[in-house]
Design an enzyme around this catalytic site. Structure first.
Site, PDB file in Angstrom:
ATOM      1  CG  HIS A  12      -3.333  -0.913   7.919  1.00 20.93           C
ATOM      2  ND1 HIS A  12      -2.430  -0.116   7.257  1.00 20.93           N
ATOM      3  CD2 HIS A  12      -3.895  -0.111   8.870  1.00 20.93           C
ATOM      4  CE1 HIS A  12      -2.438   1.100   7.782  1.00 20.93           C
ATOM      5  NE2 HIS A  12      -3.320   1.117   8.758  1.00 20.93           N
ATOM      6  CB  CYS A  72     -16.540 -19.988   2.871  1.00 22.66           C
ATOM      7  SG  CYS A  72     -16.372 -20.939   4.394  1.00 22.66           S
ATOM      8  NE  ARG A 108      12.851   6.847  -3.947  1.00 20.45           N
ATOM      9  CZ  ARG A 108      12.608   6.922  -5.247  1.00 20.45           C
ATOM     10  NH1 ARG A 108      11.587   6.253  -5.777  1.00 20.45           N
ATOM     11  NH2 ARG A 108      13.354   7.667  -6.022  1.00 20.45           N
TER      12      ARG A 108
END
Length: 496
Positions: free
Chosen positions: A174, A206, A316
Site C-alpha cells: 500500500h 511542491c 491477537r
C-alpha cells in the site's frame, strides 16, 4: 498491465517436510512447550520464508492500527473537527484531491507518533519518529540467516527498512510514507521535504522549480562580442532563459504533495503481482503477523501461494483470508491436483494468538537460540488451547477464561494463547473458515475500468483480472491462451 505468471507444474523444489504438518510427535504430550517446539520445527530447514505483516506489528512502536475497538485510527478520529462524513474519507483518493486539508491536519499522528511540539529541528524530528518493534527484528534475523525470501507489508510506516531489512526484500503493498508525489508536476520527493508542513498541520506543497513558458516575439539572435559587461546582472537575460520565440521564467510548482501511499479508489501498483509470481515457485514457508487479512491484495496472497508449505499466524485474534464467491470455474482440476489444500476446518498450521512482540520473543528463542541472547530478555507465559478447554469449567485458568474459547471450531491443539489473545466473541471475528466470503473490488487489466458483475480471473497469475467485455480478446493473448480463467462475483457499485 502485464503479468509474469508461468506454467508451474514440477517447478518447485522438494521441501524439508511434507504436509499435513503435525506440531506434536507424541499426542499424549500435548502442552505449550512441546507445541512451540513443533512450531519451530515447521520452519526447520526453510530457506525461503515469506512474511506478511500488517498494522499489528507496529502497534508497540506507538502506531495505532485502523480498526481496533476504542484505540484504532478510525475509532478515535474527530470527524467533526476534520470535516469528514466517515473515517474512510481520510484516505480516499477523490476526497484528498478535492480537499487535502483534513489529511494534513491528521498527518502528524502517523508521521510523528511521539512528537508534541511543532517546532522541531530535523534531528529532533527523527528522534520522535516511531522505532521498530521486536517483531520487526524477526525480519532482520531471518534475512541475516539468509532465510527471508520476501516481506510483503501492508504498513506505510517504513519500519521494516528502518529495522535493517534490505529494500530489495520488502514489497510495500500500500505504498510508504517515506516519499510523496506532486499531484501537479508528478515530481517524487523524499519525506524530509514535507515534514515541516506535516508538523504544522498544513498542506505540503511542491517546491520544484519549473519553467514558465509565455509567448514572445521571436528574439533576434544575439551578436557575439568580446567586450565584457560591466554588470551582468543588468542583462536582459540575467533572470530568464531565452529561446527562439519563447521566454522561460523560473517558477515554483506549488502543487499539492500526496504521500506515497495507496488511497482508496486508486489502482494498486504492479509490484505485489510481479514479486509474488516470482516467489511462488521459491517459497517454502509463510508467516503472517498482525493483520486482519481483510484488504486486497494481501487478503488473496495466502490462497495464491502453494498450500503444501507451513503457514503460521501471529495475531491477537483468529483471522482467515476471505473466500471469493466462485460462480463458475472452467479450470481443469486434474492439472491442478498438486495445488489442492489438504487442510480441513483450518487455514494455518499454527495460530499464535496474543501481543505480537511477546510471541516473537518466544519464537525467536526457539529458532535462533544462541544467536539471540541479546534480543530475548524474558520468558512469556502461554497456554495451549486444547489444554485450556480440557479443564473443568470451574477450574482456574492462568490467563484465559475457558468459556471464551470452548466453542472455537479450528483444532484446539493448533491454537496457542499468549497474553493479549482475543477470543472470537470478544474480537468480533468468527473462527469458522466457511463463514469468510467476500466480493472483490477489481479493475480490469484490459481496459483499466472497475469491473462490475462478473470478474474473469486468471488461475495461474496473481491478481490478473478481466471484465466480460475484454475477456474474449485478452485471454487469448494472455500467455497464448494457455492460462485458465475462473469467474467470480464482483463487489456491487459504490452508492452515489
Amino acid at each position: 498491465m502485464s503479468s509474469s505468471g508461468k506454467n508451474r507444474v514440477g517447478a518447485r523444489p522438494k521441501l524439508p517436510s511434507q504436509p499435513p504438518f503435525s506440531l506434536f510427535e507424541n499426542q499424549k504430550e500435548e502442552n505449550f512447550e512441546s507445541g512451540m517446539a513443533g512450531v519451530s520445527k515447521l520452519l526447520e530447514g526453510r530457506k525461503n520464508i515469506v512474511v506478511i505483516t500488517g498494522a499489528g506489528i507496529s502497534v508497540s512502536s506507538g502506531i495505532p492500527d485502523f480498526r481496533s475497538k476504542d484505540i484504532g485510527i478510525y475509532e478515535t478520529l474527530d470527524m467533526e473537527k476534520l470535516g469528514l462524513s466517515c473515517p474512510e474519507d481520510l484516505f480516499d483518493s477523490h476526497f484528498f484531491q478535492e480537499d487535502p486539508v483534513p489529511f494534513y491536519k491528521f498527518a502528524k499522528s502517523i508521521y510523528f507518533t511521539n512528537c508534541d511540539s511543532n517546532n522541531e529541528s530535523a534531528k529532533d524530528r527523527k528522534r520522535h519518529r516511531a522505532r521498530p518493534s521486536d517483531s520487526h527484528k524477526l525480519l532482520v534475523l531471518l534475512e541475516q540467516q539468509k532465510r527471508l525470501l520476501r516481506c510483503y507489508t501492508q504498513n506505510i510506516d517504513g519500519l521494516e527498512q528502518e529495522a535493517g531489512v534490505s529494500a530489495k526484500k520488502i514489497v510495500y503493498a500500500h505504498g510508504s510514507l517515506e516519499w510523496a508525489t506532486c499531484l501537479a508536476c508528478k515530481q517524487k520527493v523524499a519525506r524530509s521535504e514535507m515534514e515541516e508542513d506535516v508538523l504544522a498541520g498544513r498542506v505540503a506543497r511542491c517546491r520544484s522549480v519549473l519553467p514558465d513558458s509565455t509567448p514572445k516575439t521571436t528574439a533576434r539572435p544575439r551578436e557575439r562580442s568580446s567586450r565584457k559587461r560591466s554588470n551582468p546582472s543588468q542583462s536582459e537575460e540575467s533572470d530568464c532563459i531565452r529561446t527562439r520565440g519563447v521566454t522561460r521564467k523560473a517558477r515554483t510548482c506549488n502543487g499539492v504533495l500526496k504521500p506515497g501511499i495507496t488511497f482508496f479508489g486508486e489502482t494498486l501498483g504492479e509490484n505485489v503481482r510481479r514479486a509474488l509470481e516470482i516467489d511462488h515457485d521459491k517459497v517454502d514457508a509463510l508467516i503472517v503477523i498482525g493483520t486482519s487479512l481483510s484488504v486486497a491484495p494481501i487478503s488473496k496472497v495466502i490462497r495464491y501461494l502453494p498450500p503444501d508449505i507451513p503457514r503460521i499466524l501471529i495475531n491477537r485474534s483468529i483471522v482467515h483470508p476471505p473466500l471469493p464467491e466462485i460462480l463458475t470455474d472452467n479450470q481443469d482440476e486434474g492439472d491442478q491436483e498438486d495445488e489442492k489444500d489438504f487442510r480441513e476446518e483450518y487455514v494455518f498450521d499454527a495460530y499464535l494468538l496474543g501481543f505480537c512482540d511477546d510471541i516473537i520473543r518466544v519464537l525467536v528463542r526457539s529458532l535462533f537460540c544462541e544467536e539471540t541472547n541479546n534480543v530475548i530478555k524474558y520468558k512469556t507465559e502461554g497456554e495451549l488451547l486444547s489444554v485450556v478447554t480440557s479443564k473443568k469449567e470451574d477450574a482456574k485458568c492462568d490467563i484465559h477464561l475457558i468459556e471464551d474459547w470452548k466453542d472455537v471450531k479450528i483444532p484446539h491443539n493448533r491454537v496457542f494463547l499468549f497474553p493479549g489473545a482475543l477470543a472470537p466473541l470478544k474480537s468480533g471475528n468468527s473462527d469458522d473458515v466457511s463463514t469468510f466470503s467476500y466480493r472483490e473490488v477489481a479493475h480490469c487489466d484490459g481496459c483499466s475500468k472497475r469491473i462490475e458483475g462478473i470478474i474473469r480471473k486468471c488461475v495461474s497469475c496473481f491478481d490478473y483480472d478481466l471484465c466480460t467485455t475484454c475477456y474474449p480478446t485478452f485471454h487469448k493473448n494472455h500467455f497464448k491462451g494457455k492460462h485458465v480463467f475462473a469467474s467470480e462475483a464482483a463487489a456491487p457499485p459504490f452508492p452515489n
